[in-house]
Design an enzyme around this catalytic site. Structure first.
Site, PDB file in Angstrom:
ATOM      1  N   SER A   1      42.498  61.786  24.363  1.00  0.00           N
ATOM      2  CA  SER A   1      43.272  60.952  23.416  1.00  0.00           C
ATOM      3  C   SER A   1      44.613  61.190  22.852  1.00  0.00           C
ATOM      4  CB  SER A   1      42.539  60.215  22.358  1.00  0.00           C
ATOM      5  OG  SER A   1      41.138  59.871  22.905  1.00  0.00           O
TER       6      SER A   1
ATOM      7  N   LYS B   1      39.740  62.711   9.985  1.00  0.00           N
ATOM      8  CA  LYS B   1      40.888  62.042  11.271  1.00  0.00           C
ATOM      9  C   LYS B   1      40.786  60.600  10.919  1.00  0.00           C
ATOM     10  CE  LYS B   1      40.134  64.328  15.691  1.00  0.00           C
ATOM     11  NZ  LYS B   1      39.006  64.590  16.826  1.00  0.00           N
TER      12      LYS B   1
ATOM     13  N   ARG C   1      35.270  69.782  28.897  1.00  0.00           N
ATOM     14  CA  ARG C   1      36.670  69.929  29.427  1.00  0.00           C
ATOM     15  C   ARG C   1      37.334  71.381  30.019  1.00  0.00           C
ATOM     16  NH1 ARG C   1      39.895  66.025  25.556  1.00  0.00           N
ATOM     17  NH2 ARG C   1      38.364  66.996  24.354  1.00  0.00           N
TER      18      ARG C   1
ATOM     19  N   HIS D   1      36.490  59.752  28.829  1.00  0.00           N
ATOM     20  CA  HIS D   1      35.418  59.306  28.304  1.00  0.00           C
ATOM     21  C   HIS D   1      34.736  58.276  29.180  1.00  0.00           C
ATOM     22  CE1 HIS D   1      38.376  59.825  24.630  1.00  0.00           C
ATOM     23  NE2 HIS D   1      37.409  60.677  24.385  1.00  0.00           N
TER      24      HIS D   1
HETATM   25  P1  ADP Z   1      39.612  63.522  22.454  1.00  0.00           P
HETATM   26  O1  ADP Z   1      40.148  63.008  21.155  1.00  0.00           O
HETATM   27  O2  ADP Z   1      39.850  65.153  22.536  1.00  0.00           O
HETATM   28  O3  ADP Z   1      39.914  62.867  23.394  1.00  0.00           O
HETATM   29  P2  ADP Z   1      36.969  62.674  21.360  1.00  0.00           P
HETATM   30  O4  ADP Z   1      36.909  63.237  20.072  1.00  0.00           O
HETATM   31  O5  ADP Z   1      37.258  61.080  21.354  1.00  0.00           O
HETATM   32  O6  ADP Z   1      37.998  63.692  22.096  1.00  0.00           O
HETATM   33  O7  ADP Z   1      35.805  63.256  22.343  1.00  0.00           O
HETATM   34  C1  ADP Z   1      34.677  62.598  22.457  1.00  0.00           C
HETATM   35  C2  ADP Z   1      33.641  63.441  23.538  1.00  0.00           C
HETATM   36  O8  ADP Z   1      34.314  63.213  24.752  1.00  0.00           O
HETATM   37  C3  ADP Z   1      33.816  64.875  23.392  1.00  0.00           C
HETATM   38  O9  ADP Z   1      32.562  65.397  23.868  1.00  0.00           O
HETATM   39  C4  ADP Z   1      34.892  65.566  24.179  1.00  0.00           C
HETATM   40  O10 ADP Z   1      34.497  66.795  24.692  1.00  0.00           O
HETATM   41  C5  ADP Z   1      34.601  64.285  25.364  1.00  0.00           C
HETATM   42  N1  ADP Z   1      35.796  64.139  26.330  1.00  0.00           N
HETATM   43  C6  ADP Z   1      37.081  63.987  25.689  1.00  0.00           C
HETATM   44  N2  ADP Z   1      37.916  63.585  26.796  1.00  0.00           N
HETATM   45  C7  ADP Z   1      37.288  64.076  27.701  1.00  0.00           C
HETATM   46  C8  ADP Z   1      37.751  63.926  29.256  1.00  0.00           C
HETATM   47  N3  ADP Z   1      38.907  63.939  29.957  1.00  0.00           N
HETATM   48  N4  ADP Z   1      36.687  64.560  30.191  1.00  0.00           N
HETATM   49  C9  ADP Z   1      35.394  64.750  29.662  1.00  0.00           C
HETATM   50  N5  ADP Z   1      34.897  64.916  28.346  1.00  0.00           N
HETATM   51  C10 ADP Z   1      36.061  64.415  27.628  1.00  0.00           C
END
Ligand code: ADP
Length: 164
Positions: free
Chosen positions: A129, A41, A91, A17
């Site tokens: 996450s 969620k 990703r 992130h």
């Molecule tokens: P997650 O729970 O899957 O980590 P979130 O809902 O918090 O994801 O994700 C928010 C945004 O960040 C989404 O656009 C997601 O695709 C992106 N994202 C999550 N992890 C990564 C990563 N490792 N690299 C790039 N973008 C990411």
């Protein structure tokens, strides 16, 4: 002034992130990281308020990045903030289908809102996450997964959960 929104659950914020935040902050005048309080969620490791606080700590040195939360529709929130773009990190191909659908819906609801996809940096492609929570649960070293400012908080919360 070009404002973009980076929405997500951020439970907790990961290095993946943060990588997207830093790259997007270079492209826009103002970037708002928005913790979306999603009805399905809601049961997270951290509450939305805590997630906001953790992200604020991590982005403290990035002057054009703000952190908020919203429980409404992203398209309405973007309109309210006069944002022209939503930033999304991609990703894998598996992210693509869902994200394109969301982008089209958001543009339908708010025609002035476009979505910018940023490919994940190769070294963070595997990171989510959920992976962080899994690693923390088993007591793995989180240095390569989450910003150092919040490692203690994640470990502590996981320990509290384990002992609950
Ligand atoms: P997650 O729970 O899957 O980590 P979130 O809902 O918090 O994801 O994700 C928010 C945004 O960040 C989404 O656009 C997601 O695709 C992106 N994202 C999550 N992890 C990564 C990563 N490792 N690299 C790039 N973008 C990411």
């Amino acid at each position: 002034m070009k404002t973009a929104i980076y929405p997500g659950s951020f439970d907790p914020i990961t290095l993946g992130h943060l990588n997207i935040i830093k790259r997007a902050a270079v492209c826009f005048d103002r970037l708002i990281v928005c913790v979306m309080v999603n009805s399905e969620k809601n049961k997270g490791l951290f509450t939305p308020d805590e997630r906001v606080e953790l992200i604020r700590r991590v982005v403290a040195k990035l002057p054009n990045v703000e952190v908020e939360q919203s429980s409404g529709l992203l398209s309405d929130y973007a309109r309210q903030k006069k944002a022209c773009a939503v930033v999304k990190g991609l990703r894998a191909v598996s992210d693509y289908e869902k994200e394109v659908q969301m982008a089209l819906i958001n543009r339908k609801l708010n025609p002035r809102l476009d979505t910018m996809f940023m490919p994940s940096s190769a070294k963070y492609t595997y990171l989510s996450s959920s992976v962080v929570k899994e690693m923390a649960y088993y007591g793995a070293d989180l240095t390569d997964f989450v910003p150092r400012e919040i490692i203690k908080d994640v470990n502590q919360r996981m320990e509290d959960r384990r002992n609950a």
